[in-house]
Design an enzyme around this catalytic site. Structure first.
Site, mmCIF file in Angstrom:
data_model
loop_
_atom_site.group_PDB
_atom_site.id
_atom_site.type_symbol
_atom_site.label_atom_id
_atom_site.label_comp_id
_atom_site.label_asym_id
_atom_site.label_seq_id
_atom_site.Cartn_x
_atom_site.Cartn_y
_atom_site.Cartn_z
ATOM 1 C CB SER A 672 -0.964 -0.036 1.185
ATOM 2 O OG SER A 672 -1.978 0.920 1.050
ATOM 3 C CG ASP A 745 -6.646 -2.438 -4.051
ATOM 4 O OD1 ASP A 745 -7.296 -1.976 -3.098
ATOM 5 O OD2 ASP A 745 -5.415 -2.418 -4.093
ATOM 6 C CG HIS A 779 -5.473 -2.617 0.017
ATOM 7 N ND1 HIS A 779 -4.840 -2.040 -1.063
ATOM 8 C CD2 HIS A 779 -4.864 -2.125 1.124
ATOM 9 C CE1 HIS A 779 -3.883 -1.231 -0.624
ATOM 10 N NE2 HIS A 779 -3.873 -1.273 0.696
#
Length: 812
Positions: A672, A745, A779
């Site tokens: 991330s 995601d 994610h």
């Protein structure tokens, strides 16, 4: 299977652009890693409100990819499985075990085959617990007996869990308020084979800055699907008593079907707080910001008070709050008092005014309900926690300009002079953090702070320069003095879990050391400690791993820290290849940035696609290497690149000075915002031989209305957005980089297109890059096949480009 595309020929694994590689099937890492990955999982503990029994429940890690591949609708910010009208891809549990506090006796709960359960939800009296089961075609409601362990499905109840948890206990501990699938709702809508016309959105003069949310509505058909799957029938589900034998539950529908953002019983059990969503919908925000009516219903489903009609929130200022009432909730300790907040600054943090908020209340059970102001807060209201006796509350507000939070005690018996400031701390402060109040479930089903005379209890992580030492304090609300009841020693990590005695003389803790797995203990005020669980070490093969907390400084004097891990076969004097794994955070001062937040005493367990698996491949790990970005909240990112490069160099220099790493064979990785950091470090330094960037964002022009802690928009600080975007420096990235991204995601700002465009930019500039996309993954990655493959990719990449990289002189 994962899609793997593109790798520049110079990287030695040339393929056709856009083609799948020969190994584009799910791969597995070595057996030693699989053995650790597949080790038993430690259960979690949930204590009954009666404090006489606990449930141990085990998370179901690594579902098969077939589970994630089930149909998924992405609507208004939620992901729905249309087959059962429940959530798609959420963590589930199994293996419920009841364990008595008094003698430790265990009873295994009877569960359905192939159970995929929610966490247990205790009844207020602690005699029952409820949970949901995600069956293939429905979401089932189950209820269990807290002493016998007998659990059964509640027949005739088909839950609608599309928008979240579908049930809540009433104070009588025999009834639940549930969202159910409306009877006879018919077949789902079908998309037109031929479009009826274009899709159109408009805006005329009103600014509507919004983050880049995922899974939003995009067209009229999405709206129909949202209506169909989100519409629920509220119902009271009354369970039969244990003495009634095989009696059926009583199911009473309430009101008309609707889309309910929130439904919660009042402490008196006679009133219901209802938030009903209505059109028009938005293609810019999630359902939580859709227009809704806030109403109070009685148990017959009739509206007895209308608390508000909230508009669609598309134009809320950045960093601000909506204009008008917000945050409706019941006061935990009053029968039917509704509380909410109203902005006094138009919801805009840039407006210079004080007070900013006021908190209102109304007794909806009164014959003529009238709203009253409870108090005002000078800065933005953050939250309130009620004392269990009903006379005390802890109120927090947030000073945005200085990044501070302030805590006040509010005495409802003396409201005129009752706001006493108790704490005034930076939101980044860890060493002086007083902790959080200990709460319990009241007989009415709501939660409140535990009170003992003039005292409440506070528990926290207990951050120190030597690592975390969790604590439990008794705090006197009159003298504002704390008395320490418990503190973890400096050789273990022992955290407070729950009170067993209301005066703090007995409580549960969770204890672990680097070699002892987490287990629960019962402690007494006299210092006695008795084991409550005895889970064995699931991975004894990791016992040889060594770790230590390392502190050091970067050249400008900012203190840094990291956890240094040495592989189990490490021999003193060796310089091993290393992996630095990190995530940047923002701070307003060097002192705050220097504070240590980890512990060297955690049990070494490795789960999921963890970078710690590199230890089993012979690498040294620089774990959570501090990456502070320090400065004024409005401008700190002006020097983001320079600061993270200095952070990274300081960590490598320290580990090299310790003699444990080869500074010429270091890889960097992150997930991330850590992936964003990784790409920037490769673009702006030559510290690393290769990088791994998972689920990142690389072009900040695609997140133009702020990101992370950045407060300015792209149009207010274009140079900063461009300088921070590694996409703009793709031609400078010479070290090989592995990009991995979940194809589904769910995180705001990290759309898969970020990695796709970064790959194309790197390939177009002759970089060495491999781009892997994981089907159906969000994610974070959860499917067994995805995790195994991700580990294989990571190990293969760094083995080639870090561990076995040619000497730098040969490269040059």
């Amino acid at each position: 299977m994962p899609l793997v595309i593109g790798l520049a020929a110079t990287a030695g694994m040339a393929i056709l652009a856009g083609a799948q590689t020969p190994e584009a099937q799910y791969q597995k890492p070595p057996k030693a890693i699989l053995d650790v990955l597949n080790a038993p999982v430690m259960p979690s503990l949930s204590l009954s409100p009666a404090r006489d029994v606990a449930i141990l429940y085990t998370p179901m890690l690594y579902p098969p990819i077939a589970d994630l591949a089930q149909p998924m609708l992405r609507l208004a910010g939620v992901r729905i499985n249309p087959a059962n009208n429940g959530p798609h891809g959420t963590l589930r549990y199994n293996g419920f075990v009841l364990k008595r506090i008094a003698d430790g006796n265990e009873v295994r709960v009877t569960l359905p085959p192939d159970a995929r359960l929610s966490a247990p939800l205790w009844s207020p009296d602690g005699r029952r617990f409820a949970f949901t089961n995600l069956a293939r075609s429905s979401v089932e409601l189950w209820a269990g007996d807290a002493h016998t362990g007998v659990a059964a499905m509640v027949p005739g109840v088909h839950l609608n869990a599309a928008l979240g948890a579908p049930c809540d206990w009433l104070p009588d501990s025999s009834s639940l308020l549930c969202l159910t699938v409306p009877a006879g709702r018919g077949a789902p809508p079908q998309a037109d084979r031929v479009p009826a016309g274009p899709h159109i959105q408009e805006s005329f003069g009103k600014a509507a800055p919004q983050p880049t949310f995922e899974d939003l509505l995009t067209n009229a058909f999405d709206e129909k699907l949202f209506d169909y799957y989100a519409t629920a029938q509220l119902a009271l589900v009354t369970l039969p008593s244990a003495q009634s034998g095989g009696a059926s539950p009583q199911i009473t529908p309430l009101g008309q079907p609707g889309i309910f953002r929130h439904a919660e019983p009042a402490p008196d059990g006679k009133h219901l707080l209802i938030e009903r969503i209505h059109r028009p919908y938005s293609y810019l925000v999630t359902f939580e910001d859709f227009a809704c009516d806030v109403e109070i219903w009685n148990r017959s489903g009739h509206v007895v008070y209308k608390a508000g009609s909230l508009p669609l929130h598309e134009i809320t200022p950045l960093g601000g709050v909506p204009v008008g009432p917000r945050g409706f909730a019941w006061q935990s300790t009053a029968p039917a008092t509704l509380v909410w907040v109203e902005a006094l600054d138009e919801g805009n943090p840039r407006n210079k005014t004080t007070p900013r908020d006021r908190v209102m209340s109304i007794d909806v059970s009164a014959s003529k309900p009238e709203p009253q102001e409870m108090f005002k807060t000078e800065e933005r209201f953050m939250g309130i926690e009620w004392g269990e006796r009903g006379d005390l509350a802890l109120v927090w507000d947030y000073v945005r300009s200085h990044q501070r939070r302030r805590g006040y005690f509010f005495d409802q018996k003396q409201p005129a002079a009752s706001m006493r400031k108790v704490w005034d701390l930076s939101i980044e402060e860890r060493y002086q953090n007083p902790g959080r109040p200990v709460i319990r479930v009241l007989p009415n089903g709501h939660v409140a702070m535990v009170e003992d005379g003039d005292n409440i209890f506070l528990t926290g992580e207990g951050a120190t320069p030597q690592g975390n030492r969790p604590f439990l304090d008794r705090f006197n609300v009159q003298s504002l003095e704390a008395t320490r009841l418990f503190r973890s020693d400096d050789t273990s990590l022992e955290s407070f879990v729950a009170l067993l005695a209301p005066d703090g003389s007995k409580f549960i803790t969770r204890h672990e050391t680097p070699t002892d797995p987490p287990n629960y203990f019962i402690r007494t005020g006299s210092g006695g400690r008795a084991a409550f669980t005895s889970f064995p070490n699931p991975t004894p093969q990791l016992a040889g791993i060594k770790k230590q907390l390392v502190t050091y400084k970067r050249p400008d004097g900012v203190g840094l820290s990291m956890t240094l891990y040495l592989p189990p076969d490490y021999k003193e004097g060796e310089r091993r290849p290393a992996v630095m794994w990190a995530y940047p955070y923002e701070f307003t001062s060097a002192d705050l940035a220097s504070q240590v937040t980890s512990s060297p005493n955690t049990f070494t367990q490795i789960r999921g696609a963890s970078q710690l698996f590199f230890l089993l491949d012979g690498y040294v790990i620089l774990e959570d290497a501090a990456m502070p970005v320090v400065g004024d909240p409005e401008t700190m990112n002006n020097t983001y690149v320079e600061q993270i490069v200095a952070d990274a160099k300081a960590a490598i220099d320290e580990a090299a000075e310790m003699g444990v790493i080869d500074p010429n064979r270091v890889g960097v990785g992150g997930h991330s915002y850590g992936a964003f950091m990784t790409a920037n470090l490769l673009a702006h330094s030559d510290l690393f031989r290769a990088g791994i960037a998972r689920s990142g964002a690389y072009n900040r022009t695609l997140t133009p209305f702020t990101f992370q802690s950045e407060r300015r928009t792209l149009w207010e600080a274009p140079d900063v957005y461009l300088k921070m975007s590694p996409f703009m420096y793709a031609d400078k990235i010479k070290a090989p980089i592995l990009l991995i991204h979940g194809e589904a995601d769910s995180n705001s700002g990290t759309f898969p297109i970020q990695s796709e465009r970064m790959f194309r930019a790197l390939k177009g500039n002759g970089g060495s890059v491999r781009y892997v996309t994981l089907p159906d993954e969000a994610h974070g990655y959860s499917a067994r096949e995805s995790i195994e493959h991700t580990l294989w990719e990571m190990l293969t990449w760094f083995d080639k480009y870090v561990k076995n990289a040619p000497p730098l002189t040969a490269v040059r």
